[in-house]
Write a protein that holds these residues in place. Structure first.
Motif, PDB file in Angstrom:
ATOM      1  N   LEU A 156      37.442  48.561  50.156  1.00 41.12           N
ATOM      2  CA  LEU A 156      36.902  49.648  50.963  1.00 41.12           C
ATOM      3  C   LEU A 156      36.343  50.765  50.089  1.00 41.12           C
ATOM      4  O   LEU A 156      35.298  51.352  50.403  1.00 41.12           O
ATOM      5  N   GLU A 157      37.020  51.062  49.000  1.00 47.40           N
ATOM      6  CA  GLU A 157      36.517  52.072  48.081  1.00 47.40           C
ATOM      7  C   GLU A 157      35.220  51.612  47.422  1.00 47.40           C
ATOM      8  O   GLU A 157      34.279  52.401  47.253  1.00 47.40           O
ATOM      9  N   GLU A 158      35.170  50.351  47.029  1.00 45.45           N
ATOM     10  CA  GLU A 158      33.947  49.815  46.421  1.00 45.45           C
ATOM     11  C   GLU A 158      32.781  49.845  47.413  1.00 45.45           C
ATOM     12  O   GLU A 158      31.652  50.186  47.049  1.00 45.45           O
ATOM     13  N   ALA A 159      33.061  49.494  48.668  1.00 46.48           N
ATOM     14  CA  ALA A 159      32.008  49.531  49.680  1.00 46.48           C
ATOM     15  C   ALA A 159      31.519  50.954  49.910  1.00 46.48           C
ATOM     16  O   ALA A 159      30.312  51.192  50.108  1.00 46.48           O
ATOM     17  N   SER A 160      32.432  51.905  49.889  1.00 49.88           N
ATOM     18  CA  SER A 160      32.047  53.297  50.079  1.00 49.88           C
ATOM     19  C   SER A 160      31.133  53.766  48.954  1.00 49.88           C
ATOM     20  O   SER A 160      30.124  54.446  49.207  1.00 49.88           O
ATOM     21  N   ASP A 162      29.264  51.825  47.061  1.00 55.48           N
ATOM     22  CA  ASP A 162      27.999  51.080  47.155  1.00 55.48           C
ATOM     23  C   ASP A 162      27.065  51.678  48.194  1.00 55.48           C
ATOM     24  O   ASP A 162      25.838  51.587  48.065  1.00 55.48           O
ATOM     25  N   LEU A 163      27.646  52.289  49.219  1.00 49.80           N
ATOM     26  CA  LEU A 163      26.841  52.892  50.273  1.00 49.80           C
ATOM     27  C   LEU A 163      26.393  54.311  49.936  1.00 49.80           C
ATOM     28  O   LEU A 163      25.770  54.975  50.772  1.00 49.80           O
ATOM     29  N   GLY A 164      26.729  54.764  48.741  1.00 50.34           N
ATOM     30  CA  GLY A 164      26.216  56.047  48.280  1.00 50.34           C
ATOM     31  C   GLY A 164      27.197  57.200  48.328  1.00 50.34           C
ATOM     32  O   GLY A 164      26.830  58.324  47.978  1.00 50.34           O
ATOM     33  N   ALA A 165      28.422  56.975  48.755  1.00 48.47           N
ATOM     34  CA  ALA A 165      29.411  58.061  48.795  1.00 48.47           C
ATOM     35  C   ALA A 165      29.877  58.397  47.378  1.00 48.47           C
ATOM     36  O   ALA A 165      30.048  57.506  46.544  1.00 48.47           O
ATOM     37  N   GLY A 166      30.059  59.673  47.111  1.00 48.03           N
ATOM     38  CA  GLY A 166      30.535  60.106  45.808  1.00 48.03           C
ATOM     39  C   GLY A 166      32.025  59.895  45.648  1.00 48.03           C
ATOM     40  O   GLY A 166      32.728  59.517  46.591  1.00 48.03           O
ATOM     41  N   PRO A 167      32.549  60.155  44.450  1.00 47.12           N
ATOM     42  CA  PRO A 167      33.985  59.969  44.195  1.00 47.12           C
ATOM     43  C   PRO A 167      34.869  60.823  45.100  1.00 47.12           C
ATOM     44  O   PRO A 167      35.895  60.355  45.594  1.00 47.12           O
ATOM     45  N   VAL A 168      34.447  62.070  45.329  1.00 49.00           N
ATOM     46  CA  VAL A 168      35.260  62.970  46.155  1.00 49.00           C
ATOM     47  C   VAL A 168      35.269  62.504  47.608  1.00 49.00           C
ATOM     48  O   VAL A 168      36.322  62.458  48.266  1.00 49.00           O
ATOM     49  N   ALA A 169      34.086  62.149  48.123  1.00 50.75           N
ATOM     50  CA  ALA A 169      33.999  61.687  49.510  1.00 50.75           C
ATOM     51  C   ALA A 169      34.764  60.387  49.700  1.00 50.75           C
ATOM     52  O   ALA A 169      35.444  60.195  50.722  1.00 50.75           O
ATOM     53  N   THR A 170      34.700  59.494  48.733  1.00 56.30           N
ATOM     54  CA  THR A 170      35.440  58.231  48.815  1.00 56.30           C
ATOM     55  C   THR A 170      36.934  58.475  48.820  1.00 56.30           C
ATOM     56  O   THR A 170      37.681  57.855  49.587  1.00 56.30           O
ATOM     57  N   ILE A 174      38.473  57.520  52.322  1.00 58.78           N
ATOM     58  CA  ILE A 174      38.946  56.139  52.204  1.00 58.78           C
ATOM     59  C   ILE A 174      40.325  56.061  51.559  1.00 58.78           C
ATOM     60  O   ILE A 174      41.273  55.530  52.138  1.00 58.78           O
ATOM     61  N   THR A 175      40.439  56.607  50.346  1.00 58.51           N
ATOM     62  CA  THR A 175      41.684  56.464  49.582  1.00 58.51           C
ATOM     63  C   THR A 175      42.816  57.263  50.199  1.00 58.51           C
ATOM     64  O   THR A 175      43.932  56.751  50.380  1.00 58.51           O
ATOM     65  N   LEU A 176      42.552  58.524  50.517  1.00 58.06           N
ATOM     66  CA  LEU A 176      43.611  59.406  51.015  1.00 58.06           C
ATOM     67  C   LEU A 176      44.243  58.906  52.316  1.00 58.06           C
ATOM     68  O   LEU A 176      45.480  58.910  52.438  1.00 58.06           O
ATOM     69  N   PRO A 177      43.463  58.475  53.317  1.00 62.54           N
ATOM     70  CA  PRO A 177      44.114  57.945  54.529  1.00 62.54           C
ATOM     71  C   PRO A 177      44.992  56.728  54.265  1.00 62.54           C
ATOM     72  O   PRO A 177      46.032  56.563  54.917  1.00 62.54           O
ATOM     73  N   GLN A 178      44.589  55.870  53.309  1.00 62.48           N
ATOM     74  CA  GLN A 178      45.420  54.714  52.985  1.00 62.48           C
ATOM     75  C   GLN A 178      46.725  55.124  52.312  1.00 62.48           C
ATOM     76  O   GLN A 178      47.758  54.478  52.495  1.00 62.48           O
ATOM     77  N   LEU A 179      46.665  56.201  51.546  1.00 59.99           N
ATOM     78  CA  LEU A 179      47.843  56.647  50.798  1.00 59.99           C
ATOM     79  C   LEU A 179      48.753  57.571  51.592  1.00 59.99           C
ATOM     80  O   LEU A 179      49.842  57.899  51.117  1.00 59.99           O
ATOM     81  N   MET A 180      48.316  58.003  52.781  1.00 58.90           N
ATOM     82  CA  MET A 180      49.044  59.040  53.504  1.00 58.90           C
ATOM     83  C   MET A 180      50.516  58.701  53.766  1.00 58.90           C
ATOM     84  O   MET A 180      51.383  59.564  53.594  1.00 58.90           O
TER      85      MET A 180
END
Length: 259
Positions: A156-160, A162-170, A174-180
């Motif tokens: 999911l992070e890789e797809a984000s 690839d779709l143009g999202a920056g590190p912060v947006a990803t 993506i990452t933060l909700p999975q880690l919550m």
């Protein structure tokens, strides 16, 4: 193959050794008499006296301030540390250093922090305990979050990206909700550790404030009373609730990840 019932003897003996004193403490907190060793009947009067004890109330407020502040700092820094070690800088040496505050003896860590505060000429107070507890708890938060990271879906992070999202947006979407679930579990663990931590607080607090464990220590020097048993029972209830909630959230997160 049928197991012998004798194999369960060491198991239950170990549990009795660990938890029987806790059960006795809780029961004696409801003692109607003044003795901490002789049970004379059921009563809630010692819990009522706790509410009227200004020293205990002040210590409880200071403890909540320290636990809340250190939990916020430890959760933020511990989460960032876990993500950095797992995603960006993989090093066994850094992994060992990040866990060092968790494995070091409390006395060594407390003396080191006290010397460091003296070197930078930091006046001791509640804020110095908050920083000290954050250092201590951050390693536990990082360990819990890293466990959650090991089961996170990196696609999911890789797809984000690839779709143009920056590190912060990803990270935020993506990452933060999975880690919550892991972050909340780590925060509850940090709060519990700070709530009843004595050694580090004793060395890094000033002379004007006292946390609840220090208040308890000063009270038991003159003997254990049912009031202390009642106070300890309340701390046990809070600690057990936080630990169970953390474990429950971790299991929920793991089950959602598998689905």
């Amino acid at each position: 193959m049928r197991r012998s019932k004798l194999l369960y003897v060491p198991f239950w003996a170990t549990y009795a050794f660990l938890y029987l004193p806790i059960v006795v403490l809780v029961v004696m907190s409801f003692n109607s008499g003044d003795s901490a060793y002789t049970f004379e009947g059921l009563s809630l009067k010692w819990y009522g006296e706790l509410v009227q004890d200004e020293r205990v109330l002040e210590g409880a407020v200071n403890t909540l301030i320290v636990a809340t502040g250190s939990t916020v700092i430890a959760t933020v820094l511990g989460t960032l540390l876990a993500v950095g070690l797992a995603r960006h800088t993989r090093s066994k040496a850094l992994d060992a250093v990040s866990l060092m505050p968790a494995v070091l003896p409390d006395l060594v860590l407390a003396i080191g922090l006290l010397v460091f505060y003296g070197m930078i000429q930091l006046t001791l107070g509640l804020y110095s305990v908050v920083l000290a507890h954050a250092v201590f708890s951050m390693a536990f938060v990082a360990a819990v979050v890293r466990t959650r990271l090991s089961g996170a879906d990196t696609s999911l992070e890789e797809a984000s990206r690839d779709l143009g999202a920056g590190p912060v947006a990803t990270f935020m979407k993506i990452t933060l909700p999975q880690l919550m679930p892991g972050i909340v579990a780590g925060a509850l663990l940090a709060f519990t550790l700070s709530l009843d931590e004595f050694v580090i607080a004793f060395f890094t607090i000033g002379n004007t404030e006292q946390t609840l464990p220090i208040v308890i220590y000063s009270m038991i020097r003159f003997g254990v009373t049912p009031k202390i048993n009642a106070l300890a029972a309340i701390l046990l209830l809070v600690s057990f609730t936080a630990v169970i909630a953390g474990q429950r959230l971790t299991k929920i997160g793991e089950s959602r990840a598998q689905d």
